[in-house]
Design an enzyme around this catalytic site. Structure first.
Site, PDB file in Angstrom:
ATOM      1  CG  HIS A  48      -0.191  -0.004   2.535  1.00  0.00           C
ATOM      2  ND1 HIS A  48      -0.073  -1.122   3.330  1.00  0.00           N
ATOM      3  CD2 HIS A  48       0.498   0.976   3.165  1.00  0.00           C
ATOM      4  CE1 HIS A  48       0.651  -0.825   4.397  1.00  0.00           C
ATOM      5  NE2 HIS A  48       1.010   0.437   4.318  1.00  0.00           N
TER       6      HIS A  48
HETATM    7  C1  T46 Z   1       3.197   0.614   6.964  1.00  0.00           C
HETATM    8  C2  T46 Z   1       3.870  -0.658   7.346  1.00  0.00           C
HETATM    9  C3  T46 Z   1       5.338  -0.484   7.597  1.00  0.00           C
HETATM   10  C4  T46 Z   1      -4.126  -0.784  13.599  1.00  0.00           C
HETATM   11  O1  T46 Z   1      -5.191  -1.103  14.163  1.00  0.00           O
HETATM   12  N1  T46 Z   1      -3.460   0.346  13.966  1.00  0.00           N
HETATM   13  C5  T46 Z   1      -2.302   0.733  13.394  1.00  0.00           C
HETATM   14  O2  T46 Z   1      -1.728   1.758  13.795  1.00  0.00           O
HETATM   15  C6  T46 Z   1      -1.763  -0.072  12.327  1.00  0.00           C
HETATM   16  C7  T46 Z   1      -0.473   0.321  11.619  1.00  0.00           C
HETATM   17  C8  T46 Z   1      -2.432  -1.211  11.960  1.00  0.00           C
HETATM   18  N2  T46 Z   1      -3.595  -1.548  12.597  1.00  0.00           N
HETATM   19  C9  T46 Z   1      -4.259  -2.809  12.231  1.00  0.00           C
HETATM   20  C10 T46 Z   1      -4.819  -2.888  10.829  1.00  0.00           C
HETATM   21  C11 T46 Z   1      -4.688  -4.358  10.496  1.00  0.00           C
HETATM   22  O3  T46 Z   1      -5.818  -5.062  10.989  1.00  0.00           O
HETATM   23  O4  T46 Z   1      -3.272  -3.856  12.310  1.00  0.00           O
HETATM   24  C12 T46 Z   1      -3.468  -4.827  11.302  1.00  0.00           C
HETATM   25  C13 T46 Z   1      -2.195  -4.977  10.467  1.00  0.00           C
HETATM   26  O5  T46 Z   1      -1.957  -3.744   9.760  1.00  0.00           O
HETATM   27  P1  T46 Z   1      -1.434  -3.702   8.252  1.00  0.00           P
HETATM   28  O6  T46 Z   1      -2.029  -4.842   7.480  1.00  0.00           O
HETATM   29  O7  T46 Z   1      -1.658  -2.323   7.725  1.00  0.00           O
HETATM   30  O8  T46 Z   1       0.127  -3.993   8.462  1.00  0.00           O
HETATM   31  P2  T46 Z   1       1.326  -3.808   7.438  1.00  0.00           P
HETATM   32  O9  T46 Z   1       2.506  -4.381   8.100  1.00  0.00           O
HETATM   33  O10 T46 Z   1       0.974  -4.296   6.082  1.00  0.00           O
HETATM   34  O11 T46 Z   1       1.503  -2.224   7.305  1.00  0.00           O
HETATM   35  C14 T46 Z   1       1.874  -1.466   8.425  1.00  0.00           C
HETATM   36  C15 T46 Z   1       1.223  -0.078   8.366  1.00  0.00           C
HETATM   37  O12 T46 Z   1      -0.186  -0.225   8.226  1.00  0.00           O
HETATM   38  C16 T46 Z   1       1.735   0.744   7.211  1.00  0.00           C
HETATM   39  O13 T46 Z   1       1.371   2.090   7.393  1.00  0.00           O
HETATM   40  O14 T46 Z   1       3.792   1.451   6.317  1.00  0.00           O
HETATM   41  O15 T46 Z   1       3.288  -1.299   8.475  1.00  0.00           O
END
Ligand code: T46
Length: 131
Positions: A48
């Site tokens: 993303h």
């Molecule tokens: C990025 C990379 C490095 C939350 O509830 N609060 C938060 O602050 C974040 C970051 C995530 N979440 C929840 C949303 C999803 O259900 O945690 C779960 C995993 O998040 P996500 O799929 O977005 O994780 P990554 O590792 O793909 O991405 C994250 C960040 O979202 C993104 O901004 O740059 O880490």
């Protein structure tokens, strides 16, 4: 596309310490800090970009690799040094892979979590950055 921030290591004989301070070594007001750990073997995260969010990513343990893409160029960076922060501005596509078992990433951001700030479709991302 990104900037490397050298984080000064403090501490002496007892070990090392790095402090993160808003508008000092972190170039914005800090609104949120999260950390990623225990990523399973072979998993790639991210896929993303953000509409507005700025972040500094620090790999405080182990290693991983991040691919950044501004819609025109791509770059791969190995993260394996707790004294280096990677500043990523908005509208940069990221994919994070090759997590070592002990990898811990700390991410410092300039905004609270907002799912509407995410661009999760690569074609939409390209349209936004190329228009
Ligand atoms: C990025 C990379 C490095 C939350 O509830 N609060 C938060 O602050 C974040 C970051 C995530 N979440 C929840 C949303 C999803 O259900 O945690 C779960 C995993 O998040 P996500 O799929 O977005 O994780 P990554 O590792 O793909 O991405 C994250 C960040 O979202 C993104 O901004 O740059 O880490």
């Amino acid at each position: 596309m990104y900037k490397i921030i050298d984080l000064e290591v403090k501490g002496g004989d007892s070990g090392s310490l790095i402090s993160l301070e808003q508008n000092k070594n972190i170039p914005f007001d800090i609104k949120r800090v999260y950390y990623i750990f225990d990523t399973k073997l072979g998993v790639t995260r991210g896929f993303h970009a953000h509409k507005k969010l700025k972040q500094v990513i620090i790999c405080v343990s182990g290693s991983c690799e991040i691919m950044l893409d501004n819609g025109f160029d791509k770059v791969n960076i190995i993260l394996n040094d707790p004294s280096k922060g990677i500043l990523i501005e908005s509208k940069i596509w990221r994919e994070i892979s090759n997590f070592s078992k002990d990898c811990v990433i700390v991410v410092v951001t300039d905004a609270l979590y907002d799912k509407d700030d995410y661009i999760r479709n690569y074609e939409d991302f390209l349209k936004i950055v190329r228009r």
